[in-house]
Scaffold this active site. Structure first.
Site, PDB file in Angstrom:
ATOM      1  N   LYS A  34       0.870  -1.184   0.000  1.00  0.00           N
ATOM      2  CA  LYS A  34       0.000   0.000   0.000  1.00  0.00           C
ATOM      3  C   LYS A  34       0.902   1.229   0.000  1.00  0.00           C
ATOM      4  CE  LYS A  34      -4.430   1.131   0.253  1.00  0.00           C
ATOM      5  NZ  LYS A  34      -5.658   0.432  -0.172  1.00  0.00           N
ATOM      6  N   ASP A  85      -6.970   4.477  -4.540  1.00  0.00           N
ATOM      7  CA  ASP A  85      -7.630   4.335  -3.239  1.00  0.00           C
ATOM      8  C   ASP A  85      -8.231   5.713  -2.945  1.00  0.00           C
ATOM      9  OD1 ASP A  85      -7.849   2.389  -0.781  1.00  0.00           O
ATOM     10  OD2 ASP A  85      -7.250   4.268   0.141  1.00  0.00           O
TER      11      ASP A  85
HETATM   12  P1  NDP Z   1     -13.008   7.842  -2.538  1.00  0.00           P
HETATM   13  O1  NDP Z   1     -11.921   8.841  -2.387  1.00  0.00           O
HETATM   14  O2  NDP Z   1     -13.642   7.635  -3.855  1.00  0.00           O
HETATM   15  O3  NDP Z   1     -14.200   8.188  -1.506  1.00  0.00           O
HETATM   16  C1  NDP Z   1     -13.957   8.235  -0.126  1.00  0.00           C
HETATM   17  C2  NDP Z   1     -15.255   8.617   0.574  1.00  0.00           C
HETATM   18  O4  NDP Z   1     -15.084   8.477   1.973  1.00  0.00           O
HETATM   19  C3  NDP Z   1     -15.665  10.057   0.354  1.00  0.00           C
HETATM   20  O5  NDP Z   1     -17.044  10.164   0.414  1.00  0.00           O
HETATM   21  C4  NDP Z   1     -14.999  10.757   1.526  1.00  0.00           C
HETATM   22  O6  NDP Z   1     -15.607  11.977   1.894  1.00  0.00           O
HETATM   23  C5  NDP Z   1     -15.187   9.748   2.618  1.00  0.00           C
HETATM   24  N1  NDP Z   1     -14.116   9.886   3.612  1.00  0.00           N
HETATM   25  C6  NDP Z   1     -12.787   9.790   3.404  1.00  0.00           C
HETATM   26  N2  NDP Z   1     -12.104  10.017   4.534  1.00  0.00           N
HETATM   27  C7  NDP Z   1     -13.046  10.263   5.473  1.00  0.00           C
HETATM   28  C8  NDP Z   1     -12.987  10.557   6.852  1.00  0.00           C
HETATM   29  N3  NDP Z   1     -11.811  10.645   7.493  1.00  0.00           N
HETATM   30  N4  NDP Z   1     -14.162  10.723   7.509  1.00  0.00           N
HETATM   31  C9  NDP Z   1     -15.356  10.638   6.869  1.00  0.00           C
HETATM   32  N5  NDP Z   1     -15.483  10.362   5.550  1.00  0.00           N
HETATM   33  C10 NDP Z   1     -14.339  10.167   4.879  1.00  0.00           C
HETATM   34  O7  NDP Z   1     -12.414   6.487  -1.957  1.00  0.00           O
HETATM   35  P2  NDP Z   1     -12.891   4.986  -2.202  1.00  0.00           P
HETATM   36  O8  NDP Z   1     -14.363   4.940  -2.331  1.00  0.00           O
HETATM   37  O9  NDP Z   1     -12.058   4.424  -3.271  1.00  0.00           O
HETATM   38  O10 NDP Z   1     -12.447   4.292  -0.843  1.00  0.00           O
HETATM   39  C11 NDP Z   1     -13.294   4.192   0.309  1.00  0.00           C
HETATM   40  C12 NDP Z   1     -12.810   3.084   1.212  1.00  0.00           C
HETATM   41  O11 NDP Z   1     -12.814   1.842   0.479  1.00  0.00           O
HETATM   42  C13 NDP Z   1     -11.384   3.229   1.764  1.00  0.00           C
HETATM   43  O12 NDP Z   1     -11.318   2.636   3.055  1.00  0.00           O
HETATM   44  C14 NDP Z   1     -10.562   2.385   0.787  1.00  0.00           C
HETATM   45  O13 NDP Z   1      -9.335   1.953   1.353  1.00  0.00           O
HETATM   46  C15 NDP Z   1     -11.528   1.237   0.574  1.00  0.00           C
HETATM   47  N6  NDP Z   1     -11.274   0.437  -0.625  1.00  0.00           N
HETATM   48  C16 NDP Z   1     -11.276   1.020  -1.867  1.00  0.00           C
HETATM   49  C17 NDP Z   1     -11.048   0.241  -2.997  1.00  0.00           C
HETATM   50  C18 NDP Z   1     -11.173   0.805  -4.372  1.00  0.00           C
HETATM   51  O14 NDP Z   1     -11.160  -0.004  -5.329  1.00  0.00           O
HETATM   52  N7  NDP Z   1     -11.312   2.098  -4.572  1.00  0.00           N
HETATM   53  C19 NDP Z   1     -10.716  -1.189  -2.863  1.00  0.00           C
HETATM   54  C20 NDP Z   1     -10.839  -1.726  -1.534  1.00  0.00           C
HETATM   55  C21 NDP Z   1     -11.074  -0.913  -0.465  1.00  0.00           C
HETATM   56  P3  NDP Z   1     -14.932  13.385   1.459  1.00  0.00           P
HETATM   57  O15 NDP Z   1     -15.343  13.599   0.038  1.00  0.00           O
HETATM   58  O16 NDP Z   1     -15.524  14.374   2.420  1.00  0.00           O
HETATM   59  O17 NDP Z   1     -13.456  13.232   1.635  1.00  0.00           O
END
Ligand code: NDP
Length: 451
Positions: free
Chosen positions: A130, A170
């Protein structure tokens, strides 16, 4: 006496804490796995004597580097970048890159550790890694993001390769950022190779990679419900996040006849009692991804919904919950509320979204609870399929990939049952995922000797 003879779970965790001071997320991730693995290893002396868990919990390497870039006003900015290469016993390191101000070495070490088990569960030959930076993409211009990505890759390129380490996206890293990083990699090395996944379809990307994590988490949920003779039709779901994983999970739930009540971002959550239908999900995708907007603006567009500033959605009564935002966003109290309100199934889209108290509460309540390393593995699985397509220099059809994703998620579900069936109709998916992932990596490590 062998050095490990007297070490129990508590002794092991004391050592982990001592060696990793100020790294609470990493310690938490190791503890969650170690709780199950110590029980599993009880009668397996070889794993103990070869110090397998201790070795998996010590990354192969952590590369930390400076990332300098110039903002639009001409100021020189300095960020820190990392790549954590945790374990490559079963394949090249593989795992996303995160750009978020909350990124620390501890966060990336926990993610790389989790990724090692998750990748093993997919059945594909991928090790765990990562990376990322404390760079905050919010409020930056496209040119600033491009310059940052180029600077980040100017160091990272030395440490990655199609057979060495293959990063992906991510939080904060989507197709656009992967494009900027791939462009810089190609420029430096003069090598067009599958060194990153999540690429655009025109330049080596795979169909359904974007959708795969969210869709996969819902396929896993379907598998879990099927063990009770149920499906998603007519059931209500509460989802956190509004990024890639959350919106695609919502989309698949709607397709399968469920009703999505909430989405959120770091500002709070929206509750739409009418259900977040496909047209509303499309609006959120455009609003969050292309307009870089906030979820609170949903209520101006869809006035029957309400916005709850600074809150998480776990108090909204539901049949199913899918935390899809970030780590430790669902705490013990939230888990209690969900269970008390009748929530019967939790499928984690995010990595380690539930804290240890919450995990213990879900387990004690014996609800259907899937940890992220099992339920969100669909994304990395399709990344693995993207690597295969790149090696073959061809692209597979969407239907083929959809079927492969479904099969992989069912395969992970079966592995969880194999090691997590507690009898009496209860499957401990956390235990099942931890043991199945560990066993595969551990057995490969035993074959390699002490290295
Ligand atoms: P994105 O950047 O597309 O979206 C992240 C979302 O989570 C946004 O809505 C963001 O809100 C919110 N968020 C991020 N940090 C925080 C925080 N500290 N508190 C509250 N809300 C938060 O990311 P992904 O959808 O790709 O990833 C989301 C999760 O899924 C992560 O844990 C990632 O590791 C996991 N994941 C992702 C994969 C992928 O293929 N993309 C694969 C496997 C796991 P805001 O816009 O306000 O920042």
């Amino acid at each position: 006496m062998a050095v490990t003879d007297h070490v129990d779970l508590n002794g092991f965790m004391e050592g982990v804490k001592k060696r990793n001071p100020h790294q609470p997320e990493f310690v938490q991730a190791v503890q969650e796995v170690a709780e199950d693995i110590f029980e599993f290893m009880q009668d397996k002396e070889e794993y103990h004597s070869q110090q397998i868990l201790r070795r998996i919990a010590e990354p192969d390497r952590v590369v930390s580097f400076r990332v300098c870039w110039e903002d639009d006003a001409g100021n020189i900015r300095v960020q820190r970048g990392w790549r954590v290469q945790n374990n490559n016993a079963i394949g090249p390191y593989k795992g996303g890159i995160r750009f978020h101000p909350s990124v620390t070495e501890s966060v990336l070490k926990f993610l790389a550790f989790e990724q090692t088990f998750k990748n093993a569960l997919t059945g594909l030959p991928m090790g765990g890694g990562k990376g990322g930076s404390n760079f905050n993409p919010k409020g930056k211009s496209v040119r600033e993001i491009m310059r940052f990505c180029q600077s980040f890759m100017t160091e990272l390129y030395r440490h990655i390769g199609a057979d060495i380490d293959v990063p992906a996206g991510d939080i904060g890293v989507g197709g656009r950022e992967i494009g900027f990083m791939f462009g810089q990699y190609k420029r430096i090395t003069n090598n067009f190779t599958g060194v990153l996944t999540g690429k655009g379809l025109e330049w080596g990307g795979s169909l359904i990679r974007t959708e795969a994590t969210g869709y996969g988490a819902v396929y896993f949920l379907e598998n879990m419900l099927a063990t009770k003779g149920e499906n998603l039709a007519g059931k209500t779901a509460v989802i956190s996040g509004s990024g890639n994983v959350a919106t695609h999970a919502a989309e698949k739930i709607v397709q399968l006849g469920g009703k999505v009540l909430t989405l959120s971002d770091s500002g709070g959550f929206i509750h739409d009692p009418d259900g977040i239908t496909q047209d509303k999900i499309d609006w959120v995708k455009t609003h969050k991804t292309h307009r870089r907007g906030r979820i609170e603006e949903y209520v101006a567009e869809f006035p029957r919904a309400s916005f709850h500033a600074g809150k998480t959605p776990w108090g909204v009564p539901c049949d199913m919950a899918l935390p899809c935002a970030t780590q430790n966003e669902l705490l013990g109290e939230d888990a209690k509320t969900l269970v008390a309100n009748g929530c019967r199934a939790v499928s984690e889209g995010a990595n380690m979204p539930t804290d240890l108290d919450g995990v213990h509460i879900f387990k004690a309540a014996k609800i259907l609870y899937a940890p992220g390393k099992a339920s969100n593995a669909g994304g990395v699985a399709v990344s693995g399929l993207e690597m295969s397509q790149n090696s073959e220099r061809r692209s597979w059809k969407e239907e083929e990939l959809q079927q492969m994703l479904k099969d992989i998620m069912s395969g992970i579900h079966n592995s969880c049952i194999r090691y997590g069936d507690q009898g009496g109709g209860y499957i401990d998916y956390v235990k099942g995922a931890n043991i199945a992932g560990f066993k595969k990596v551990a057995d490969a490590m035993l074959a390699f000797g002490v290295v």
